[in-house]
Structure formats: structure tokens, C-alpha cells
Design an enzyme around this catalytic site. Sequence first.
Site, PDB file in Angstrom:
ATOM      1  N   ASP A  66      -4.620  -0.789  -1.820  1.00 35.35           N
ATOM      2  CA  ASP A  66      -5.928  -0.677  -1.173  1.00 35.35           C
ATOM      3  C   ASP A  66      -6.853  -0.029  -2.209  1.00 35.35           C
ATOM      4  OD1 ASP A  66      -6.993  -1.340   1.397  1.00 35.35           O
ATOM      5  OD2 ASP A  66      -7.026   0.777   2.003  1.00 35.35           O
ATOM      6  N   HIS A  70     -10.770   0.634  -2.664  1.00 38.25           N
ATOM      7  CA  HIS A  70     -12.118   0.553  -2.104  1.00 38.25           C
ATOM      8  C   HIS A  70     -13.177   1.167  -3.019  1.00 38.25           C
ATOM      9  CE1 HIS A  70     -10.498  -0.775   1.692  1.00 38.25           C
ATOM     10  NE2 HIS A  70      -9.907   0.362   1.972  1.00 38.25           N
ATOM     11  N   ASP A  92       0.800  -1.246   0.000  1.00 41.70           N
ATOM     12  CA  ASP A  92       0.000   0.000   0.000  1.00 41.70           C
ATOM     13  C   ASP A  92       0.827   1.288   0.000  1.00 41.70           C
ATOM     14  OD1 ASP A  92      -1.848  -1.996   0.241  1.00 41.70           O
ATOM     15  OD2 ASP A  92      -2.825  -1.244   2.046  1.00 41.70           O
ATOM     16  N   LYS A  96      -6.887  -5.009  -3.197  1.00 45.15           N
ATOM     17  CA  LYS A  96      -7.610  -5.594  -2.063  1.00 45.15           C
ATOM     18  C   LYS A  96      -8.587  -4.569  -1.513  1.00 45.15           C
ATOM     19  CE  LYS A  96      -4.028  -4.192   1.144  1.00 45.15           C
ATOM     20  NZ  LYS A  96      -4.855  -3.312   1.984  1.00 45.15           N
ATOM     21  N   CYS A  99      -1.862  -2.878   7.537  1.00 45.24           N
ATOM     22  CA  CYS A  99      -1.757  -3.759   6.372  1.00 45.24           C
ATOM     23  C   CYS A  99      -0.444  -4.522   6.300  1.00 45.24           C
ATOM     24  CB  CYS A  99      -2.046  -2.968   5.103  1.00 45.24           C
ATOM     25  SG  CYS A  99      -3.784  -2.439   5.073  1.00 45.24           S
ATOM     26  N   HIS A 130     -10.901   6.676   1.999  1.00 43.68           N
ATOM     27  CA  HIS A 130      -9.524   6.648   1.484  1.00 43.68           C
ATOM     28  C   HIS A 130      -9.414   5.638   0.359  1.00 43.68           C
ATOM     29  CE1 HIS A 130      -9.613   3.298   4.360  1.00 43.68           C
ATOM     30  NE2 HIS A 130      -8.698   2.737   3.596  1.00 43.68           N
TER      31      HIS A 130
HETATM   32  C1  VGL Z   1      -4.700   0.476   5.748  1.00 42.37           C
HETATM   33  C2  VGL Z   1      -6.290   1.205   7.221  1.00 42.37           C
HETATM   34  C3  VGL Z   1      -7.266   1.075   6.272  1.00 42.37           C
HETATM   35  C4  VGL Z   1      -3.262   0.175   5.485  1.00 42.37           C
HETATM   36  C5  VGL Z   1      -5.677   0.323   4.785  1.00 42.37           C
HETATM   37  O1  VGL Z   1      -2.837   0.133   4.305  1.00 42.37           O
HETATM   38  O2  VGL Z   1      -2.513  -0.036   6.462  1.00 42.37           O
HETATM   39  N1  VGL Z   1      -5.023   0.918   6.967  1.00 42.37           N
HETATM   40  N2  VGL Z   1      -6.950   0.631   5.052  1.00 42.37           N
HETATM   41 ZN    ZN Z   2      -8.396   0.693   3.515  1.00 43.41          ZN
END
Ligand code: VGL
Ligand code: ZN
Length: 216
Positions: free
Chosen positions: A48, A50, A8, A108, A153, A83
Site C-alpha cells: 500500500d 499512498h 501488504d 498500489k 486488501c 497510513h
Molecule cells: C488496507 C485499509 C486501507 C489493507 C489498506 O491493506 O487491508 N486496508 N488500506
Molecule cells: Zn490504504
Amino acid sequence: MKCLLLVDIQNGFCPGGNLAVPDGDTIVPVANRLMAEGGYDLIVASQDWHPADHGSFASQHEGAAPFTMGTLNGQPQMLWPDHCVQGTEDAALRSDLDLDRIDLIQQKGLDRRVDSYSAFRDNDRAALTGLSELLSARGVTRLDICGLATDYCVKFSALDARTMLPEAQIRFIEDASRGIDPAGLRNAIDAMTQARIAVVTSHTVLSETVPSEPRA
Ligand code: VGL
Ligand code: ZN
């Protein structure tokens, strides 16, 4: 067969992003050096990714503030600011990351009903992303993991790698990672250490590789 998993490293988790991790951007040069000189056979980046109405977003829960606990599908869930929404700048991998060196991007967090901190499976452990099968099929014997955020993550990806790739050596590269919360960071390092995940620095990794022949 050595693999590097960059977790990420996206605009959203760097200063200026919607879920900024302190100093998140400072790992990019370290990640670039690891990709160039770490002697990896395979480089994977997770992303990430979403939908705009993802259930981990506080905005989807009436009256809820970000960074408070709520529930998602009956499970406790940290509620985040919106996010890494699919297709937005916030979700893009950092443009100063050497994207040309990345062999595969593993997205993901696509299912709005469950969060997915790990690059390997959803938090409820029901659905797999397919990354563990891919790494097994490629015969990965060492997996080095780093990125953002150490306490979410990165930690869950490393713990899943430990159980899903039992034959492989799993290492966490500390200076190529940053955490959201200092207490969470300590807990993450303890949890990884207890799971027999080695905590190393990029210096250790880079000192293992034979320097390339000087060009004539
Ligand atoms: C993450 C919180 C929500 C991360 C992703 O990449 O650590 N943290 N989504
Ligand atoms: Zn996330």
C-alpha cells in the site's frame, strides 16, 4: 506454476503502525516459512503506497473521524487514519520478512482520487495495476494469497484473482493472514468461499511440498 501473493505485510498494518491490525506481526514467521518451504515459483508482495494527501485519509475530509464512512469520487469510502505514506517507515515492508525471497513488489493506492484494496485494480475497477497480466503471462496455475488485512486488501485481491485469472486455482491461507474487524473477517471468509476460493492453512500448503534433500 505456483505463485504466492503476500498482501501488504507492512509496518503500518502491524502493532505500532498507523492502521495496525491486531496481531498483524504474528504472520511474519508463517509467511517466511511459506516462502522458504512452500515450493513457489514466484513470490509477489503488494505494498500500500499512498501519497500524503490520499483521498481515503480522514485527514483530507473536513471534520471527518477515521473509521467512519465518507465519500471519494462519489463512491462510499471508509475513511482511514493516514497510513502507508510513500517513503515513510509506516509504508515499508516489515523488516523481519525475508525480503530476499520476494521476486516482485506490486505497489498500489498511488492515485489520490480512488482507493485500491486489491493488488490487481483500483476499487472503481477502472485502472489495473498490471499484476494480472504478469501472472497470466507467467502461466500461473495456482495462486496462494495471505497477508493484511483479511477483510480488506486480502479479500479484494483474492476475489479479483478469482475473476481475472479464471484458469488458476486460488487459495486463501488463513493462518498467514489477520483481519481488522471480527465481523468483517467472517464476511470475508464467506465471500471468498462463495467465490470458490479455497480456505487453507499453511500446514496444508507445507505438507504438499517434498522436503528438500538433507544436506550432506
Ligand atoms: C488496507 C485499509 C486501507 C489493507 C489498506 O491493506 O487491508 N486496508 N488500506
Ligand atoms: Zn490504504
